[in-house]
Design a protein around this motif. Structure first.
Motif, short mmCIF file in Angstrom:
data_model
loop_
_atom_site.label_atom_id
_atom_site.label_comp_id
_atom_site.label_asym_id
_atom_site.label_seq_id
_atom_site.Cartn_x
_atom_site.Cartn_y
_atom_site.Cartn_z
N GLU A 130 -9.13 26.24 26.19
CA GLU A 130 -9.76 26.16 24.64
C GLU A 130 -7.55 25.54 24.66
N PRO A 131 -7.68 24.59 23.31
CA PRO A 131 -9.46 23.78 22.91
C PRO A 131 -9.50 22.48 24.42
N ILE A 132 -9.87 22.37 24.67
CA ILE A 132 -10.63 20.80 25.57
C ILE A 132 -10.74 20.01 24.71
N THR A 133 -10.26 18.39 24.54
CA THR A 133 -10.26 17.62 23.55
C THR A 133 -11.99 17.03 24.34
N SER A 134 -12.19 16.74 23.31
CA SER A 134 -14.02 15.68 24.29
C SER A 134 -12.93 14.56 24.87
N SER A 190 -19.05 27.73 35.94
CA SER A 190 -19.98 27.44 34.88
C SER A 190 -18.61 27.52 34.18
N THR A 191 -18.41 26.88 33.04
CA THR A 191 -17.66 26.93 32.16
C THR A 191 -18.49 26.90 30.53
N SER A 192 -17.28 27.61 29.78
CA SER A 192 -17.25 27.69 28.20
C SER A 192 -17.65 26.25 27.14
N THR A 193 -18.07 26.56 26.84
CA THR A 193 -18.00 24.71 25.89
C THR A 193 -17.56 24.61 24.32
N PRO A 194 -16.89 23.89 23.64
CA PRO A 194 -17.33 23.72 22.39
C PRO A 194 -18.25 23.58 21.74
N PHE A 204 -19.38 11.38 12.26
CA PHE A 204 -18.41 12.15 11.59
C PHE A 204 -18.08 13.76 11.60
N MET A 205 -18.82 14.87 11.81
CA MET A 205 -18.14 16.02 11.29
C MET A 205 -16.80 15.72 12.81
N ARG A 206 -17.22 15.26 13.60
CA ARG A 206 -16.44 15.97 15.14
C ARG A 206 -14.62 15.13 14.28
N PRO A 207 -14.17 14.19 13.03
CA PRO A 207 -13.71 13.26 13.24
C PRO A 207 -12.51 14.84 11.80
N PHE A 208 -14.27 14.50 11.12
CA PHE A 208 -13.62 15.32 9.62
C PHE A 208 -12.85 16.51 9.60
N SER A 213 -6.51 20.39 13.15
CA SER A 213 -5.76 19.64 13.96
C SER A 213 -6.08 19.28 15.52
N HIS A 214 -7.23 20.01 16.08
CA HIS A 214 -7.94 20.11 16.97
C HIS A 214 -9.51 19.72 17.27
N ASP A 215 -10.39 19.76 18.48
CA ASP A 215 -11.41 19.15 18.56
C ASP A 215 -12.24 20.23 18.25
N LYS A 216 -12.69 20.69 17.41
CA LYS A 216 -13.36 21.72 17.40
C LYS A 216 -15.41 21.12 18.06
N TYR A 217 -15.52 19.89 17.81
CA TYR A 217 -16.72 19.99 18.04
C TYR A 217 -16.58 17.75 19.57
N TRP A 218 -17.02 18.44 20.89
CA TRP A 218 -17.16 17.98 21.72
C TRP A 218 -18.04 16.75 21.60
N LEU A 219 -17.96 15.13 21.81
CA LEU A 219 -19.21 13.43 21.78
C LEU A 219 -20.13 14.73 22.34
N ARG A 220 -21.55 14.27 22.45
CA ARG A 220 -22.86 14.34 23.31
C ARG A 220 -22.54 13.73 25.38
N ASP A 221 -21.73 12.91 24.89
CA ASP A 221 -21.45 12.19 26.55
C ASP A 221 -20.49 12.81 26.82
#
Length: 333
Positions: A163-167, A189-193, A200-204, A210-218
């Motif tokens: 943590e935190p792994i960037t999308s 196995s892995t845990s993920t954000p 637009f919730m990810r960039p906000f 200052s880091h990714d709370k969300y991952w993009l779906r792809d």
């Protein structure tokens, strides 16, 4: 007069910005509230693919054989099939000294005698923002060397939690790919954000923390393809009400069900802890709300999903009430 017109224009802009800042959270809250509504199907419940995170005390010598026997009594009548025991963390250079888990051998012996049907994976990770650098090939190689060593002790698999792994992080994808051959027939196995729930919730969120709370779906789909199990950490949502948190979990579970390939196990992290650091979260987030959200998503999914469950975080913080909620709202609703 010109000065007054300029002031009015500035005030209008500020008012517009304020209106947006108020309206957007209200719209997001309304969305999650709507997601929380409905009645789950009776069949939407545990299928025996649940998981539990276990703390470090199990492998550093503090827990005893008697503790394992007591935990076995608790788990035998549940749907928990996997446990992830904290055997790290990696050092910042990626190495994993055996001194991090001196009691692992005894723990595994006791566990397999009591619960041979419950797999034990080594929970391994580290902070990667100001710590371990997964972008460095030498660091990843030391991580892999540590995995090789931990598997030699008799673990059934490896559960990563960086943590935190960037999308979009390519180093993490490479690590997953290269870990697989080291496990034999063991589980990866892995845990993920959380997955970005709305546009637009990810960039906000990134701009705020200052880091990714969300991952993009792809990216979530790509990671899920490389592992056997993926656990979405749905807690720490910062939502103030239990109904909104339930809707948040419903959304995360629905996205995960759509994105995780068939044959992979999708786990929904359930907050069996009570020290969020933000007062309202201790009341808003619960195992019961997570279970209800998971059931709603499972009910609305186009096809029944066998490999789907809750993952409880974490054993040393879970209360009797947490376990009761797991049984009442998920195991036998």
């Amino acid at each position: 007069m010109t000065k007054w017109i300029t002031v009015r224009r500035v005030l209008r802009v500020l008012a517009a910005v304020a209106a947006v800042l108020v309206a957007l959270p209200a719209m997001v809250a309304a969305f999650f509230w709507l997601e929380s509504t409905g009645t789950p199907e009776p069949w939407a419940r545990s299928t025996g693919h649940d998981a539990l995170w276990l703390g470090h005390a199990w492998v550093d010598g503090r827990r005893t054989e008697a503790d394992v026997k007591a935990m076995a009594v608790r788990l035998r009548e549940t749907g928990i099939k996997d446990v992830y025991v904290h055997a790290g963390p990696f050092d910042f250079d990626g190495s994993l000294p055996p001194s991090k888990h001196p009691g692992a051998g005894d723990f595994l012996k006791w566990w397999k005698a009591e619960l041979p049907g419950v797999r034990v994976s080594a929970w391994l990770g580290q902070k990667v923002d100001y710590g371990l650098d997964l972008g460095d090939p030498a660091t990843r190689q030391r991580v892999l060397d540590g995995v090789r060593g931990i598997m030699a002790l008799g673990f059934d698999g490896v559960h990563y939690n960086f943590e935190p792994i960037t999308s979009g992080d390519e180093g993490f994808l490479d690590l997953l790919t290269r870990t697989r051959p080291l496990l034999g027939g063991g589980a990866l196995s892995t845990s993920t954000p959380q997955i970005e729930p709305l546009p637009f919730m990810r960039p906000f969120a990134h701009a705020v923390i200052s880091h990714d709370k969300y991952w993009l779906r792809d990216y979530f789909r790509e990671v899920a393809t490389l592992v056997d199990q993926v656990a979405i950490m749905t807690y720490d949502s910062f939502l103030p009400l239990g109904s909104l948190y339930r809707g948040h979990v419903t959304r995360q579970a629905a996205l995960g069900l759509d994105l995780a390939p068939d044959g992979k196990t999708l786990l929904i992290g359930a907050p069996a802890y009570h020290d969020h650091g933000v007062p309202w979260l201790d009341a808003a987030e619960s195992v019961a709300a997570a279970a209800e959200g998971a059931r709603l998503a499972l009910s609305d999914h186009e096809a029944r999903r066998e490999r789907f469950g809750l993952a409880l975080y974490v054993d040393f913080a879970a209360t009797g009430e947490d376990w009761a909620e797991y049984r009442r709202f998920w195991l036998s609703p």
